[in-house]
Design an enzyme around this catalytic site. Structure first.
Site, mmCIF file in Angstrom:
data_model
loop_
_atom_site.group_PDB
_atom_site.id
_atom_site.type_symbol
_atom_site.label_atom_id
_atom_site.label_comp_id
_atom_site.label_asym_id
_atom_site.label_seq_id
_atom_site.Cartn_x
_atom_site.Cartn_y
_atom_site.Cartn_z
ATOM 1 N N HIS A 175 -4.323 21.550 -42.668
ATOM 2 C CA HIS A 175 -3.379 20.861 -42.259
ATOM 3 C C HIS A 175 -4.089 19.261 -42.307
ATOM 4 O O HIS A 175 -3.580 18.221 -41.406
ATOM 5 C CB HIS A 175 -3.092 21.190 -40.689
ATOM 6 C CG HIS A 175 -1.576 20.770 -40.384
ATOM 7 N ND1 HIS A 175 -0.910 19.423 -40.650
ATOM 8 C CD2 HIS A 175 -0.474 21.591 -39.783
ATOM 9 C CE1 HIS A 175 0.210 19.509 -40.268
ATOM 10 N NE2 HIS A 175 0.401 20.714 -39.740
ATOM 11 N N CYS B 134 -1.690 22.595 -34.209
ATOM 12 C CA CYS B 134 -2.639 22.865 -35.334
ATOM 13 C C CYS B 134 -3.345 21.442 -35.753
ATOM 14 O O CYS B 134 -4.631 21.746 -35.934
ATOM 15 C CB CYS B 134 -1.621 23.131 -36.617
ATOM 16 S SG CYS B 134 -0.616 24.641 -36.276
#
Length: 493
Positions: free
Chosen positions: A102, A52
């Site tokens: 993120h 991610c």
């Protein structure tokens, strides 16, 4: 001609092989299908790291993970690194993020003028891997619970998050249509679906029948896996639970349900684009941060350079600007930054980038006038014990072997000239010994910083959305008539 808006729809852990636009016969995603049919579909698009945070940081900056220290899911994206959000602001754009990105570290905006939600994952260094502690399996690694507990549900953490991200994004589109800010916008709506855990509501579960769910095509005995795949099985605890055919089918069933859930949200956002009269001058871009193995080769999740994990969907939909087409050259997410910046600049002046880019513009592909055909990838995170690199060009992929559809044929020995060229390209691109030392040093620093910051008074880096209640709904700063008139769209008179 006014500059186009950008609406970037980002999925998490979406493998293109699960989409009808890429040949899948099971999933029901009519809104994504429509965007692909009327747009440009990249058939060979890749992430630059199948995880991610590193993938997203590369997407944002146009740089390879190793060039910016984006080694893993607890790596900080430096505030001094320009992102496409910075460049677009300089080009006169309003930049908005709703949902996941993120970001780790104290800078939680990275060029976005407005951020509408917090993130679903922590912003600290708690998820830092330790390549020197080979045997330990940290609690934040994936486990097989996502597979063995797959099925229908009433509610999940991810549904809560994505419902909020889409609600905030839709409201922001309406707000931008009603306010007096005439700048074009770039809005990123980043969902966490169809990322595991594999659970979805009955509404979406019941759109599919068990007997229609396709099963993994490639079955490999654990003893026959390559060393990295064996390591992934260990760190994800794949050997700790018995995974039956029923579990596998249920997990894939729920994954398809999550795709339909996501597709409905895409349809809602496209409906708001039409209602706000933005649709005709907005470029809609669909992509994902990485793929999902879904049981292929006995593997789940990502963290490798097999096609299901590292290839991503990429669709550009802007019929007024680009004719529908299918692009077969291999490109990657680092190519998005120069593409967005060049479109935003409209060719008025040469773009001055503040840092070297590994990414290359996709405009030649979008205009059907050629374009590059090469992808560089790196994996420097959990499950590895040293840097893993990948080169994809033409018909070949270089990790340990070129690519066939299921990557079961290692032709390095029979295609020595291809292997030699790839090896030379890798040597020119990476100093793997130096990179290994940099990764280990970063891991050591971050683990120490995290341990210290957990003691005494703690100041979180997690983003706190800001809402000014004094400007919400009806207040006494305006007359009732003024307030109601400013909130109505379209306006009267």
């Amino acid at each position: 001609m006014p500059k186009p808006n950008f609406l970037i729809l980002m999925a998490d852990q979406l493998t293109p092989g699960a989409l009808p636009a890429y040949g899948n016969a099971v999933a029901r995603t009519p809104n994504l299908d429509s965007l692909a049919a009327g747009g440009i579909t990249f058939r060979s698009a890749y992430c630059n790291s199948p995880l991610c945070a590193p993938s997203r940081f590369s997407f944002m900056t146009g740089r390879l993970p190793s060039a910016i220290g984006a080694y893993d899911n607890a790596a900080e994206l430096s505030a001094e690194l320009p992102t496409f959000a910075h460049y677009l602001r300089l080009a006169g754009y309003r930049t908005v993020l709703s949902g996941k990105m993120h970001f780790c570290g104290p800078d939680q905006l990275h060029g976005f003028e407005e951020r509408l939600t917090t993130d679903i994952y922590p912003a600290d260094f708690g998820w830092t891997p330790d390549w020197l502690d080979f045997e330990h399996r940290p609690s934040w690694y994936h486990s097989m619970d996502s597979v063995t507990q797959a099925g229908p549900c009433v509610r999940t953490n991810q549904i809560d998050f994505d419902d909020e991200a889409v609600f905030r994004a839709k409201r922001q589109l309406f707000d931008m249509a009603r306010d007096n800010d005439s700048r074009p916008f770039c809005m990123v709506v980043s969902l966490t679906h169809p990322h595991d855990p594999f659970a979805t509501t009955s509404e979406y579960w019941e759109r599919y029948r068990d007997r229609d769910i396709d099963m993994p095509r490639v079955r490999i005995a654990p003893s026959d896996l390559d060393p990295h795949s064996k390591r992934l099985q260990y760190v994800c605890g794949m050997h700790l639970q018995d995974v039956t055919e029923t579990h596998v089918r249920a997990a894939r069933h729920a994954y398809y349900g999550a795709l339909s859930y996501m597709d409905d949200h895409v349809g809602d956002l496209l409906g708001v684009l039409r209602a706000t009269q933005y649709a005709d001058h907005t470029i809609v871009i669909v992509l994902a941060d990485h793929g999902e193995m879904l049981g292929e080769r006995g593997l789940w999740y990502k963290m490798n350079f097999f096609e299901a994990a590292c290839r991503v969907p990429l669709i550009f939909h802007a019929p007024a600007l680009f004719k529908p087409a299918t692009i077969r050259q291999s490109i990657s997410l680092i190519d998005l930054l120069p593409t967005l910046v060049e479109i935003a600049g409209d060719g008025q002046a040469p773009v001055s980038y503040a840092s070297e880019l590994e990414g290359r513009s996709l405009l030649p592909h979008l205009h059907n006038s050629g374009g590059h055909d090469e992808v560089l990838g790196e994996y420097l995170a959990e499950g590895a014990i040293a840097p893993i690199v990948m080169i994809r060009t033409g018909y070949h992929k270089f990790i340990h072997s070129p690519v066939d559809p299921d990557q079961r044929s290692n032709i390095a020995a029979t295609a020595a000239d291809v292997a030699a060229r790839m090896q030379q390209r890798a040597r020119r691109t990476w100093d793997l010994d130096s990179l290994n030392k940099r990764v280990l040093a970063s891991q050591r620093r971050r683990r120490q910083v995290y341990a210290a910051l957990r003691l005494g008074r703690q100041t979180a880096w997690d983003y706190q959305p800001r809402f000014d209640a004094t400007q919400e709904y009806v207040r006494n700063d305006k007359s009732l008539e003024e307030r109601e008139a400013s909130a109505r769209f379209p306006r009267i008179g």
